[in-house]
Design an enzyme around this catalytic site. Structure first.
Site, PDB file in Angstrom:
ATOM      1  N   ASN B 106       0.859  -1.171  -0.029  1.00  0.00           N
ATOM      2  CA  ASN B 106       0.090  -0.018  -0.065  1.00  0.00           C
ATOM      3  C   ASN B 106       0.963   1.287  -0.020  1.00  0.00           C
ATOM      4  O   ASN B 106       1.724   1.423   1.005  1.00  0.00           O
ATOM      5  CB  ASN B 106      -0.953  -0.139   1.292  1.00  0.00           C
ATOM      6  CG  ASN B 106      -2.177   0.980   1.177  1.00  0.00           C
ATOM      7  OD1 ASN B 106      -1.719   2.058   0.546  1.00  0.00           O
ATOM      8  ND2 ASN B 106      -3.015   0.785   1.931  1.00  0.00           N
ATOM      9  N   LYS B 123       3.441   1.749   3.182  1.00  0.00           N
ATOM     10  CA  LYS B 123       2.393   1.542   4.470  1.00  0.00           C
ATOM     11  C   LYS B 123       2.889   0.615   5.433  1.00  0.00           C
ATOM     12  O   LYS B 123       3.143  -0.724   5.173  1.00  0.00           O
ATOM     13  CB  LYS B 123       1.064   1.463   4.199  1.00  0.00           C
ATOM     14  CG  LYS B 123       0.181   1.481   5.484  1.00  0.00           C
ATOM     15  CD  LYS B 123      -1.435   1.419   5.025  1.00  0.00           C
ATOM     16  CE  LYS B 123      -2.246   1.783   6.251  1.00  0.00           C
ATOM     17  NZ  LYS B 123      -3.844   1.807   5.667  1.00  0.00           N
ATOM     18  N   CYS B 168      -2.791   6.349   6.249  1.00  0.00           N
ATOM     19  CA  CYS B 168      -3.872   6.214   7.010  1.00  0.00           C
ATOM     20  C   CYS B 168      -3.650   5.683   8.392  1.00  0.00           C
ATOM     21  O   CYS B 168      -3.244   6.345   9.352  1.00  0.00           O
ATOM     22  CB  CYS B 168      -4.673   4.918   6.359  1.00  0.00           C
ATOM     23  SG  CYS B 168      -6.281   4.609   6.725  1.00  0.00           S
TER      24      CYS B 168
END
Lengths: 309, 309
Positions: B106, B123, B168
Site C-alpha cells: 500500500n 505503509k 492512513c
C-alpha cells in the site's frame, strides 16, 4: 467491571511563605471530601507540598534545600498518611526528593490503602534550563535543581489494575505513554505545574497552552487504551500564574471530567479498568500491529539526525 | 518565511465499476482548481485510483490484481503526471503497488514539479486482519492483500523543506511521527480511507471516529513541530461509508483548514515551513530533552510484556 473511583485533587496556588503544615491541611480537607464520595484513589499534583520553586534562580543549589523532603513520610506529611489510612484511601502525590546520597529528583509516589509506598517515580523529562536565562520572561530551572529520573517508567499492580505514573512535562512525550502502554498500563496518574504564559513567547495564549496539555494527555490515553488522571497545581503563585484544566480521560481519549477553577477543587469519576480492553485488543493490539524494526531511531538517537538508519 | 501552498484534494467515493480513467479525470479537475489558487503541492488520498478493495474477501489473492499498479506512471495515470508537469505542481498520491517480484504494498509517492518520483513510501502499519472474519460487520483485509512496508519512514528534501509520508492507520501510531520528527520533518502528507463505522463495535459513532483521527494527526504534528496534511477518500463506496474530515494541521497541532463534505473537495492553505522552528528549538528540542535510555521497550518488544527491562 473493575471500577475504581478516582479523585483528581487539584490544588490552588502555594505561596513561598505557606508552610508544609498549611498545605497538608488543605490536602486533608480534599481527602475528607473525597471520602464522602467513596473515592478509592486520590491524585494530587506535582510538587504538591511547596510552591513551584524552579521559577526562582539560586546560584547555590543548596539554597533550595528548604523545598526538598529528606524522607517520606516525614513530620509534615505524616498527618496526610494517617488520614489516608483512616479512610482506607490510596493516594498519589509529587514532591521534591533529596536522597541520603544528596541526589535531587522531582518525584511522585503511589501509596496503597494501608499507607505503604508501593511505587516511586522520578520525572524523566525535565523541561526548562540549567543556567539563568536572561532571554526568558521568567525562569524554569528544573534542569538546574533536579537530575533526570533514573527509574524509567515502571508500572505497578495496584487496586486490582495496572497503574503507572509520570509528571508534568512527561505527558507531552509519546515515549512516556508508550513505555507504560507496552507494560499493559490501565491508568496513568500525573500531576503538573504549568505556567499560563510561555516564557519564550509572550504571544502564546492560555487557550493554546491548555489545548497542548489536553491534546497530549488525550493522545497518550487513546493510543495506549488507558485511563489518565492529570491534576494541576493552579492559580497565581507569588505573581506567577499556573493554569488549571485538571482532567480525567477515558481509554478512548475523551475527557470525562474537568475542573472549572484555579483553586483547590475535587473532581471525582468512577473508572472501569475493563474499558481499556477493547482498544488493547483491536486498534492498539500492539503484538499484531506494531513494527519495531522501523522504530530504531527512537532509541538509537536523541536529537535530529538525517543519516540513514 | 518558506511558504508552501498546499492543497488537500479529498476524493469522494470510487465505486468498484469506476474506471481508472474516470478517477484520473476527477483528480485532474481538482488539480486544475488547485492551479487557479497557485498551489505548489497537491495531496490526494490513500489508494486514490480505486475503490477501497480490502473490504472485499477473495480466497485467491491474485483476484485482486486488477486493483494494483505494475508501474508508475502507467497508461491510466500518465495524463495526471502530464498535467502536473504542465502546471509545475508537485503531488502526492497513494495506490496499490505490485512489484516486478510480485510483492504487494500500500504505497504513496512524492512527485516533484517536473513529474519525477522523488520519494516512495510503503505503509508500515497495516490494520485489520488476514483471514475472513465472520465476527466483523464488514471485512478489512489489508493484512491479507499487502505486506508491511519495507522502507521505514524516510524523509525527503523537497520544495525547500523536509517532507515525510505515511498512510492512513500509520497516523494513529506515535512512532510513525517520531521517526520522521527525528529526521527533522517539516511537513507530513498522508492519505486515508477510514470506515465511518467500527466493524467490531456498532455502537461507536462517527463523532468518536473523527475525533480519534484528528487527535492522532494533531498530536503527531504538535509533538514533532511539523505541518500535517491528512486527506480522505470519503463517502459511500458500494454501500460502505468512509468519513471525510480532511485536515491541514499546523506545527502547534491546530487544525487550520478542514473539508466540509464527503465528496471531491479542495482545501488550500499556505504553510510557512519556518513555523516549525519555534517548537523544534524549545519544547521539542529533542537533543536537550529526550531520554532514550528509558525508551528501550519501544524497540525491544512488539507487544505487551511485564518483564523488567
Amino acid at each position: 467491571m473493575r471500577n475504581i473511583t478516582v479523585a483528581a485533587a487539584q490544588l490552588g496556588p502555594i505561596q513561598k511563605d505557606d508552610s508544609r503544615q498549611a498545605v497538608v491541611a488543605r490536602m486533608i480537607d480534599l481527602m475528607d471530601q473525597a471520602k464522602a464520595q467513596d473515592v478509592d484513589l486520590i491524585v494530587y499534583p506535582e510538587l504538591a507540598l511547596t510552591t513551584f520553586f524552579p521559577r526562582w534562580y539560586h546560584e547555590d543549589v543548596a539554597e533550595t534545600d528548604i523545598w526538598f523532603e529528606r524522607e517520606m513520610p516525614n513530620a509534615a506529611t505524616r498527618p496526610l498518611f494517617e488520614r489516608a489510612i483512616a479512610h482506607g484511601m490510596a493516594m498519589n502525590f509529587g514532591y521534591a526528593e533529596l536522597t541520603p546520597e544528596g541526589r535531587r529528583f522531582n518525584t511522585a509516589i503511589l501509596v496503597d490503602r494501608e499507607g505503604q509506598i508501593v511505587g516511586t517515580y522520578r520525572k524523566v523529562h525535565l523541561p526548562g534550563h540549567g543556567e539563568f536565562d536572561p532571554e526568558r520572561a521568567f525562569q524554569h530551572l528544573e534542569k538546574r535543581y533536579f537530575e533526570p529520573g533514573d527509574l524509567g517508567f515502571p508500572v505497578f499492580d495496584f487496586l486490582g489494575g495496572t497503574f503507572g505514573m509520570c509528571i508534568c512535562n512527561d505527558r507531552r512525550w509519546p515515549e512516556t505513554w508508550r513505555v507504560m502502554g507496552l507494560q499493559g498500563v490501565e491508568m496513568v496518574v500525573l500531576g503538573f505545574n504549568t505556567p499560563s504564559v510561555n516564557s519564550q513567547d509572550a504571544e502564546e495564549n492560555l487557550e493554546r497552552r491548555l489545548f497542548h496539555h489536553k491534546l497530549s494527555v488525550q493522545a497518550g490515553a487513546y493510543q495506549n487504551a488507558t485511563w489518565a488522571v492529570a491534576v494541576a497545581k493552579a492559580g497565581v503563585e507569588d505573581g506567577h500564574p499556573l493554569f488549571g484544566g485538571s482532567i480525567i480521560v477515558n481509554p478512548e481519549g475523551e475527557i470525562v471530567a474537568e475542573t472549572q477553577t484555579e483553586d483547590d477543587e475535587l473532581l471525582v469519576h468512577t473508572c472501569d479498568l475493563d474499558a481499556t480492553t477493547f482498544g488493547k485488543k483491536t486498534m492498539f493490539d500492539f503484538s499484531r500491529h506494531r513494527r519495531p524494526e522501523h522504530y530504531g531511531r527512537i532509541v538509537a538517537q536523541t536529537g535530529v539526525e538525517r543519516s540513514p538508519d
